[in-house]
Design an enzyme around this catalytic site. Sequence first.
Site, PDB file in Angstrom:
ATOM      1  N   GLY A  92      42.625 -35.684 -72.558  1.00 53.83           N
ATOM      2  CA  GLY A  92      41.743 -36.665 -73.201  1.00 53.83           C
ATOM      3  C   GLY A  92      40.795 -36.016 -74.198  1.00 53.83           C
ATOM      4  CE  LYS A  93      35.798 -34.239 -71.007  1.00 48.94           C
ATOM      5  NZ  LYS A  93      36.757 -34.455 -69.893  1.00 48.94           N
TER       6      LYS A  93
ATOM      7  NE  ARG B  69      45.541 -31.335 -64.097  1.00 49.89           N
ATOM      8  CZ  ARG B  69      44.907 -32.500 -63.939  1.00 49.89           C
ATOM      9  NH1 ARG B  69      45.388 -33.393 -63.103  1.00 49.89           N
ATOM     10  NH2 ARG B  69      43.807 -32.767 -64.601  1.00 49.89           N
TER      11      ARG B  69
ATOM     12  CG  ASP C 170      36.395 -31.201 -68.978  1.00 50.88           C
ATOM     13  OD1 ASP C 170      35.318 -31.509 -68.453  1.00 50.88           O
ATOM     14  OD2 ASP C 170      37.396 -31.961 -68.975  1.00 50.88           O
TER      15      ASP C 170
ATOM     16  CB  CYS D  66      33.774 -35.953 -64.203  1.00 50.40           C
ATOM     17  SG  CYS D  66      35.208 -35.313 -63.385  1.00 50.40           S
TER      18      CYS D  66
HETATM   19  C1  LIG Z   1      38.596 -31.790 -65.246  1.00 43.60           C
HETATM   20  S1  LIG Z   1      40.244 -31.330 -65.471  1.00 43.60           S
HETATM   21  C2  LIG Z   1      40.331 -31.189 -67.229  1.00 43.60           C
HETATM   22  C3  LIG Z   1      40.398 -32.515 -67.931  1.00 43.60           C
HETATM   23  C4  LIG Z   1      40.707 -32.382 -69.395  1.00 43.60           C
HETATM   24  N1  LIG Z   1      39.770 -31.526 -70.089  1.00 43.60           N
HETATM   25  C5  LIG Z   1      40.748 -33.732 -70.069  1.00 43.60           C
HETATM   26  O1  LIG Z   1      39.785 -34.109 -70.759  1.00 43.60           O
HETATM   27  O2  LIG Z   1      41.757 -34.424 -69.909  1.00 43.60           O
HETATM   28  C6  LIG Z   1      40.248 -29.671 -64.957  1.00 43.60           C
HETATM   29  C7  LIG Z   1      41.525 -28.946 -65.242  1.00 43.60           C
HETATM   30  O3  LIG Z   1      41.302 -27.559 -64.965  1.00 43.60           O
HETATM   31  C8  LIG Z   1      42.538 -26.995 -64.590  1.00 43.60           C
HETATM   32  N2  LIG Z   1      42.252 -25.694 -63.961  1.00 43.60           N
HETATM   33  C9  LIG Z   1      41.902 -25.430 -62.684  1.00 43.60           C
HETATM   34  N3  LIG Z   1      41.733 -24.103 -62.504  1.00 43.60           N
HETATM   35  C10 LIG Z   1      41.969 -23.523 -63.701  1.00 43.60           C
HETATM   36  C11 LIG Z   1      41.974 -22.170 -64.159  1.00 43.60           C
HETATM   37  N4  LIG Z   1      41.680 -21.153 -63.323  1.00 43.60           N
HETATM   38  N5  LIG Z   1      42.305 -21.934 -65.435  1.00 43.60           N
HETATM   39  C12 LIG Z   1      42.610 -22.944 -66.274  1.00 43.60           C
HETATM   40  N6  LIG Z   1      42.639 -24.241 -65.903  1.00 43.60           N
HETATM   41  C13 LIG Z   1      42.308 -24.524 -64.637  1.00 43.60           C
HETATM   42  C14 LIG Z   1      43.143 -28.047 -63.695  1.00 43.60           C
HETATM   43  O4  LIG Z   1      44.553 -27.896 -63.639  1.00 43.60           O
HETATM   44  C15 LIG Z   1      42.709 -29.349 -64.387  1.00 43.60           C
HETATM   45  O5  LIG Z   1      43.735 -29.835 -65.205  1.00 43.60           O
END
Ligand SMILES: C[S@@+](CC[C@H](N)C(=O)[O-])C[C@H]1O[C@@H](n2cnc3c(N)ncnc32)[C@H](O)[C@@H]1O
Length: 398
Positions: A200-201, A223, A269, A324
């Site tokens: 989204g972002k 994802r 994020d 969030c």
């Molecule tokens: C809050 S979501 C991001 C939402 C996204 N920015 C959007 O606006 O659609 C957090 C994301 O961080 C990813 N994530 C978790 N641990 C991570 C890491 N160590 N490195 C990179 N991404 C990671 C997850 O897979 C998840 O998709």
Amino acid sequence: MAALMDTRILLRKIKDLRCLTPRRNRVKAKWAGSQPKYPATNLALQNFDATYSLQLGEQWPSVRVSMLCEQKYGALVNNFSTTEGVIADLQSQGCRDFICQPVGVGALERLQAPGFPLHDNPSTLESVGVIQDLAPPRLRTNIKCFVFPGGDISRFKPSRPDLYGMLGYYLMDAASILPALALDVQEGHSVLDVCAAPGGKTLALLQTQAIRFLCVNDISVSRTYRLQRVLNSYVPKELLTEERMRITSFDGRKWGEIERDTFDRVLVDVPCTTDRHSVMEDENNIFKRARTKERQRLPQLQTELLLAGIEAVRPGGQVLYSTCSLSQLQNEYVVERAMHLAREEHGISLQVVDLRPITRLFKDTFHFAPDPHLGQLVLPHLTANFGPIYMCKLQRLS
Ligand SMILES: C[S@@+](CC[C@H](N)C(=O)[O-])C[C@H]1O[C@@H](n2cnc3c(N)ncnc32)[C@H](O)[C@@H]1O
């Protein structure tokens, strides 16, 4: 009394309808034995009641009831589609672009005032070294996001593809646009989105049409595929080339080792307790007992991700941290800890950028926490049921 009768009649009708549904099509209730004694949503609420009632005081009951009600969406207009028809259609439904058309008494004056952005009360922020946002007084952006008026809980129709197959808008929590706006991407910038999926972002950032090179990353391969599908539905192939964009699935914590001092802007994020989801959905809920350790480790993971983002940005560049969640442990404390580690372990000095100009601009669309200690927080509210979204912007000085 009449309302009670209506409810009884409705319940009887639902029961009658159940009899009409063939047995094979009926949804079976879970076996009592396999049902968790304390559903994750209950555990989340218990946890939030204990922590947020202290943190938010008398605001908590209102935030709580809003999080338990249906969330409001915004329609992020896709500038890569044929937008005229899309915008006309959204306007005919009574929506407005909250970015170009802020509402309320003095909204336009706030945008155009000569001294804008202004400090209301600098003393509250001095302790962490806050600087004013260097953005020009007017918010110049191509990002457009339509919302229904405050208190109107109408839903958007699903977006349709145009003649070239590009979808007209992307539905997301309108408050999620704020981190992309606050990042203040300028013409020719290189940008890194460390935790990008489902996108989204990223999509909001691309709508600025100003980015020279965008690096999009998410640790989860599945994802990242989803993100790729989103990009294919909204962005023309010519813009998804290797010269303009790189999509990766690295552990974002390692970014400082991969690419340091590089990007003009970095969006971090992070994964968090996704508070609204946690009180509403048992599926994929981080408050499940089996995920307790993962949940407790979140602030550490978030700090490491922010630190990596700080290392990846060039001196003079800016990093936007967002979640969030309402949790101070995942918001302010993570920012403070990452700033401390950046200084002590990497010799990087940072300043917090004042985001109050943004909150002043959009205060008629979102309900912002009144006295944030560091950064800005959108609180869910029944008349503007967006968020929660926390954001804090850092400028790297050295
Ligand atoms: C809050 S979501 C991001 C939402 C996204 N920015 C959007 O606006 O659609 C957090 C994301 O961080 C990813 N994530 C978790 N641990 C991570 C890491 N160590 N490195 C990179 N991404 C990671 C997850 O897979 C998840 O998709």
